[in-house]
Design an enzyme around this catalytic site. Structure first.
Site, PDB file in Angstrom:
ATOM      1  N   ARG A   1       0.831  -1.198   0.000  1.00  0.00           N
ATOM      2  CA  ARG A   1       0.000   0.000   0.000  1.00  0.00           C
ATOM      3  C   ARG A   1       0.869   1.252   0.000  1.00  0.00           C
ATOM      4  NH1 ARG A   1      -5.200  -2.165   3.507  1.00  0.00           N
ATOM      5  NH2 ARG A   1      -5.240  -4.123   2.335  1.00  0.00           N
TER       6      ARG A   1
ATOM      7  N   ARG B   1       1.008   1.352  10.306  1.00  0.00           N
ATOM      8  CA  ARG B   1       0.638   1.688   8.919  1.00  0.00           C
ATOM      9  C   ARG B   1       1.895   1.621   8.073  1.00  0.00           C
ATOM     10  NH1 ARG B   1      -3.909   4.000   7.030  1.00  0.00           N
ATOM     11  NH2 ARG B   1      -4.649   4.327   9.150  1.00  0.00           N
TER      12      ARG B   1
ATOM     13  N   GLU C   1      -8.089  -0.971  13.775  1.00  0.00           N
ATOM     14  CA  GLU C   1      -8.686  -1.983  12.888  1.00  0.00           C
ATOM     15  C   GLU C   1      -7.746  -3.175  12.699  1.00  0.00           C
ATOM     16  OE1 GLU C   1     -10.123  -0.632   9.005  1.00  0.00           O
ATOM     17  OE2 GLU C   1      -9.412  -2.527   8.164  1.00  0.00           O
TER      18      GLU C   1
ATOM     19  N   SER D   1     -11.437  -6.699   8.630  1.00  0.00           N
ATOM     20  CA  SER D   1     -12.465  -6.004   7.878  1.00  0.00           C
ATOM     21  C   SER D   1     -13.107  -7.017   6.955  1.00  0.00           C
ATOM     22  CB  SER D   1     -11.816  -4.885   7.064  1.00  0.00           C
ATOM     23  OG  SER D   1     -12.790  -4.180   6.341  1.00  0.00           O
TER      24      SER D   1
ATOM     25  N   ARG E   1      -0.146  -6.469  11.329  1.00  0.00           N
ATOM     26  CA  ARG E   1      -0.575  -5.461  12.298  1.00  0.00           C
ATOM     27  C   ARG E   1      -1.030  -6.071  13.632  1.00  0.00           C
ATOM     28  NH1 ARG E   1      -5.171  -1.020  10.827  1.00  0.00           N
ATOM     29  NH2 ARG E   1      -3.469   0.186   9.890  1.00  0.00           N
TER      30      ARG E   1
END
Length: 422
Positions: A260, A275, A347, A350, A386
RNA sequence: GGAGACGUCGCAUAGUCUGGUCUAGUGCGCCACCCUGCUAAGGUGGUAACGGCGCAAGCCGUUCGCGGGUUCAAAUCCCGCCGUCUCCGCCA
């Protein structure tokens, strides 16, 4: 891509969805208009083409003067056909372009933007570190103490938002991912290791090249994209196929690196590995009948919660608001773990129900008694890099060591505590 | 990276040289029916997707890996691309 027939028959449903997402409802009328023009010009073309084919057959049989006369007639017709075909193609392209800009029709998600989520439930209780008599260390401090995370050398080698997982850190990630994979296999998922470079057609089909195209790495020289999740490859896996779903959903568990750009998040979560540009993930992916999609979505959420239970984290489940849904999602549930040092939820999973949106774009159908129809696709997270963040912070002890949750011990050779090396 | 062969309606194949009778044939598989003590075999018919028009029956169009081109007309001829296989080279 949404169902054109739905848009024709119930434009108000799509307009309402656009409104809920904060997108332009006028797009619906532009599509209706383009569709009308396409059909008109297509009918014109097809009529002429039929005429041309009929004449062509006569030409084949005829000879002499008769043939010459027919050829003269057909020459003009050929030009007309060509012109009408070009017009019909242009009208179709215009329709497609507009249709591709409409995200999936929202199904049950609360209205509003990023902050308008609804908390469905909270599970577990965050620890009271004050009562325990020490201030919690954040995941990077813990990770460095355990010689598990090295962001300085990550930056040296690759730049900011890159990291090394070292020693027990690397083993911890493998433990999380292996536990996730084992659970998925036990539930009947087919384990998959997927390509992480995909063609533009695949990336476009999964709905990632719309509003959030900036998030995606592209290899210009080779005209390939780096995936942000194995969902992309798994959605493309059955592209242009007609599936038999009579035996229930087809479920895959994809293991992949994920990339990402984090282009729009400068200054956000810059510390540690919350992140990052590259991480690993085990992702559930399901192809199922559209009637079964909502129930499958609930099952995906339950499987995510089962994983969270294995790592013994306090978390909450939120129902994402319409305006915060991805292009392909009709509804999305996130599980967020408590992060003690930031006093907020982060988070970890998801799960999205994409209904038939992705399947239409990728042309994945199922056979039914009276023909074929698009299937529904769903995806959900079972474990990522994460998770290390939440595990370190929530299971830390006063001396900087970290208790290993029981669900991960079998994957760490029975290890019960991660000890600091300093 | 180089050379060659190939890509056709679920699978296997015919058709491409020599453009029109390809409305893409045949076999296998599948479905229905018939025949048949059972089984096996046999017979008959059917068997792609997508789109347009139509209340419907149905009619029409598109698709022979993908995209262009030539032609009145392309599975068939030309160009480009993608993929598969074989051999060679290079390399984990």
């Amino acid at each position: 891509m949404i169902d054109l027939r739905l848009l024709r028959d119930n434009p108000d449903v799509v307009r309402a969805s656009q409104q809920a997402r904060g997108d332009d409802p006028a797009l619906v009328d532009a599509v209706l208009d383009a569709d009308a023009r396409r059909r008109t010009s297509l009918t014109e073309f097809e009529g002429l083409r039929a005429e041309q084919k009929a004449l062509g057959k006569q030409v084949a049989k005829a000879s002499g003067d008769e043939k010459a006369a027919l050829l003269a007639k057909t020459k003009q017709l050929a030009e007309d056909v060509k012109a009408r075909q070009a017009a019909a193609n242009a009208a179709e392209a215009e329709l497609d372009e507009l249709l591709y800009r409409i995200p999936n029709v929202v199904e049950g998600a609360p209205p509003g933007g990023e902050d308008d989520y609804v908390v469905l439930k909270e599970v577990g209780t965050p620890r009271d570190f004050a009562a325990e008599g020490f201030a919690p260390r954040d995941h990077l401090e813990l990770g460095e103490g355990l010689a598990a995370v090295d962001t300085a050398r990550g930056a040296k080698v690759s730049g900011s938002r890159f990291y090394f997982l070292t020693g027990i850190g690397a083993r911890l990630e493998l433990a999380i991912l292996n536990a996730a994979m084992d659970q998925a296999v036990a539930e009947g998922f087919t384990p998959m290791i997927t390509p992480t470079l995909v063609t533009p057609a695949t990336m476009r089909g999964t709905g990632f090249l719309g509003a959030h195209a900036d998030e995606i790495y592209r290899l210009e020289r080779d005209d390939l994209y780096l995936v942000g999740t194995s969902e992309v490859a798994l959605a493309g896996y059955h592209g242009d196929e007609i599936l038999d779903l009579s035996g229930g959903p087809r479920r895959y568990a994809g293991w992949s690196a994920c990339y990402r750009r984090e282009a729009g998040s400068h200054g956000k979560d810059v510390r540690g590995i919350i992140r990052v540009h590259q991480f690993h993930k085990v992702e559930m992916f399901s192809y199922c009948a559209v009637e079964d999609a909502a129930a499958e979505h609930a099952r995906m959420l339950a499987w995510e919660e089962a994983m969270l239970a294995k790592v013994e984290l306090p978390y909450r489940v939120i129902d994402t608001a319409a305006g915060d849904l991805g292009t392909s999602a009709a509804r999305k549930f996130d599980c967020e773990a408590w992060l003690p040092t930031q006093q907020r939820y982060l988070e970890l999973t998801s799960t999205s129900n994409c209904t038939t949106f992705q399947a239409r774009r990728m042309n994945v159908r199922e056979r039914t008694d009276d023909g074929t129809r698009p299937v529904a696709t769903l995806n959900g997270t079972l474990g990522t890099t994460r998770w290390i963040v939440a595990i370190l912070e929530n299971h830390q002890q006063a001396d900087g060591s970290v208790r290993v949750p029981e669900g991960l011990r079998p994957y760490l050779g029975g290890l019960e505590v991660l000890e600091p090396v300093r």
